[in-house]
Write a protein that holds these residues in place. Sequence first.
Motif, mmCIF file in Angstrom:
data_model
loop_
_atom_site.group_PDB
_atom_site.id
_atom_site.type_symbol
_atom_site.label_atom_id
_atom_site.label_comp_id
_atom_site.label_asym_id
_atom_site.label_seq_id
_atom_site.Cartn_x
_atom_site.Cartn_y
_atom_site.Cartn_z
ATOM 1 N N GLY A 145 0.834 -1.191 0.000
ATOM 2 C CA GLY A 145 0.000 0.000 0.000
ATOM 3 C C GLY A 145 0.868 1.239 0.000
ATOM 4 O O GLY A 145 2.077 1.167 -0.210
ATOM 5 N N HIS A 146 0.223 2.379 0.237
ATOM 6 C CA HIS A 146 0.978 3.637 0.197
ATOM 7 C C HIS A 146 1.975 3.686 1.342
ATOM 8 O O HIS A 146 1.689 3.215 2.450
ATOM 9 C CB HIS A 146 0.046 4.834 0.366
ATOM 10 C CG HIS A 146 -1.088 4.897 -0.599
ATOM 11 N ND1 HIS A 146 -1.201 4.088 -1.701
ATOM 12 C CD2 HIS A 146 -2.170 5.702 -0.622
ATOM 13 C CE1 HIS A 146 -2.306 4.384 -2.354
ATOM 14 N NE2 HIS A 146 -2.910 5.362 -1.710
ATOM 15 N N MET A 156 0.438 8.202 4.240
ATOM 16 C CA MET A 156 -0.732 7.807 5.046
ATOM 17 C C MET A 156 -0.798 8.634 6.335
ATOM 18 O O MET A 156 -1.858 8.763 6.946
ATOM 19 C CB MET A 156 -0.691 6.313 5.383
ATOM 20 C CG MET A 156 -0.841 5.375 4.193
ATOM 21 S SD MET A 156 -2.203 5.738 3.081
ATOM 22 C CE MET A 156 -3.623 5.447 4.114
HETATM 23 N N1 ADE Z 1 -4.681 2.600 1.217
HETATM 24 C C1 ADE Z 1 -3.627 2.675 0.405
HETATM 25 N N2 ADE Z 1 -2.481 2.423 1.051
HETATM 26 C C2 ADE Z 1 -2.815 2.158 2.341
HETATM 27 C C3 ADE Z 1 -2.070 1.831 3.485
HETATM 28 N N3 ADE Z 1 -0.747 1.716 3.453
HETATM 29 N N4 ADE Z 1 -2.749 1.624 4.622
HETATM 30 C C4 ADE Z 1 -4.088 1.738 4.645
HETATM 31 N N5 ADE Z 1 -4.842 2.058 3.604
HETATM 32 C C5 ADE Z 1 -4.216 2.268 2.453
#
Ligand code: ADE
Length: 423
Positions: free
Chosen positions: A351-352, A357
């Motif tokens: 994820g990001h 975040m």
């Molecule tokens: N959406 C995109 N990346 C994320 C992350 N690292 N944690 C939670 N939601 C997300």
Amino acid sequence: MDFDIADISQADLGRQRIAWADSNMPVLESIRDRFAKEKPLTGMVVAACLHITTETANLLRTLKAGGAEVYAAASNPLSTQDDVAASLVKHEGIPVFAVRGESSEVYYRHLDELLDRHPTITMDDGCDLVSRLHSARPEQLKEVVAGTEETTTGVIRLRAMEEDNALGFPVVAVNDADTKHMFDNRYGTGQSTLDGIIRATNTLLAGKSFVVAGYGYCGKGVASRASGMGANVIVTEIDPIRALEATMDGFRVMPMAEAARQGDIFVTVTGNRDVLREEHFLLMKDGAILANSGHFDVEIDLNALKSLASGERSRKVRPLVDEYLVPGKSGDIRVMVVADGRLVNLGAAEGHPAAVMDMSFANQALAAEWLVSQIGQLENKVYLVPEVIDKEVARLKLATMGVKVDILTDAQEKYLASWNVGT
Ligand code: ADE
């Protein structure tokens, strides 16, 4: 304590990774410190339907520090980090209902587990929890004081509910805060989408034709990052202004029917369904790689691909890559799908990054605090994050980055407030 996770023995790894993320989330950390003293969420029961990642763990710790009783489930069957789920249960005392790779049936059972706890605040990423609450438990709507929504797709669903007079409580569209979508959607999705594709396929981007479907903030981020790595980016759009923007940003814009013939790698980030469908698969080059970074797994029509490749004509070629044999003009062509067409950045990567975040989840925590301060004063509508909060998140983030900004002089303040001074 009731919970449903994959493997509690992974808890120590989870704790280590959560701490690593936390060291890149200074804004959220400062909010957590204040929440621990002021306890603004006392008495609240938060049901969080979010991706269970290290970053989310730090948000949940913050809400708990603020006095809330917190329960969590996954907002996508493939995004759960099982070590994080284990650490939340074992070290933080937060009940989690999420197992990476869970079936659709288990996914909804886990949402029901959250609803069984009678939440007073919902925290959603994609609106599945709110939608389930409204359709399956309407009698519980009166118990909920408010909700928050993390993502573009969820906000679209909520606005449709508001339009239909169907929304049962006020919800803050966290996605629409500038300090969320301008950074998370663009730089977060941009980087983590490429991260997912590269981790899953180890493909080289330089010199490839890279098709980005959709030029919202997420699409802009993906396109600019792919271009930065030497890919030739093609954008497809349905909106004339965005198409113009992509053109003037230096990308080629064309219909998918043309892009399908040229692309080596395809990423869908539109929020709509069937963006890549049978008519496109049939035109693709041998070895084309397909990934989706939109919230739901409907952007690539996998059913159509599966029926084109029916009869043992698909196989797993790497842990997160499936190959489908599609009939081409001169023999079969191989079409590769990453992470089952689900969110590639969370399905195939982490994820990001935490640093982005940090702002999204600072908005979540402050939105929850604001909603509690407004109990009884809001209508059943979709609200924006108040501008003071948005600006405060930006100010705090800049401070943690050591970036200073100018302050208006008195003369400048007056000038901006005047209308009669021209040339
Ligand atoms: N959406 C995109 N990346 C994320 C992350 N690292 N944690 C939670 N939601 C997300």
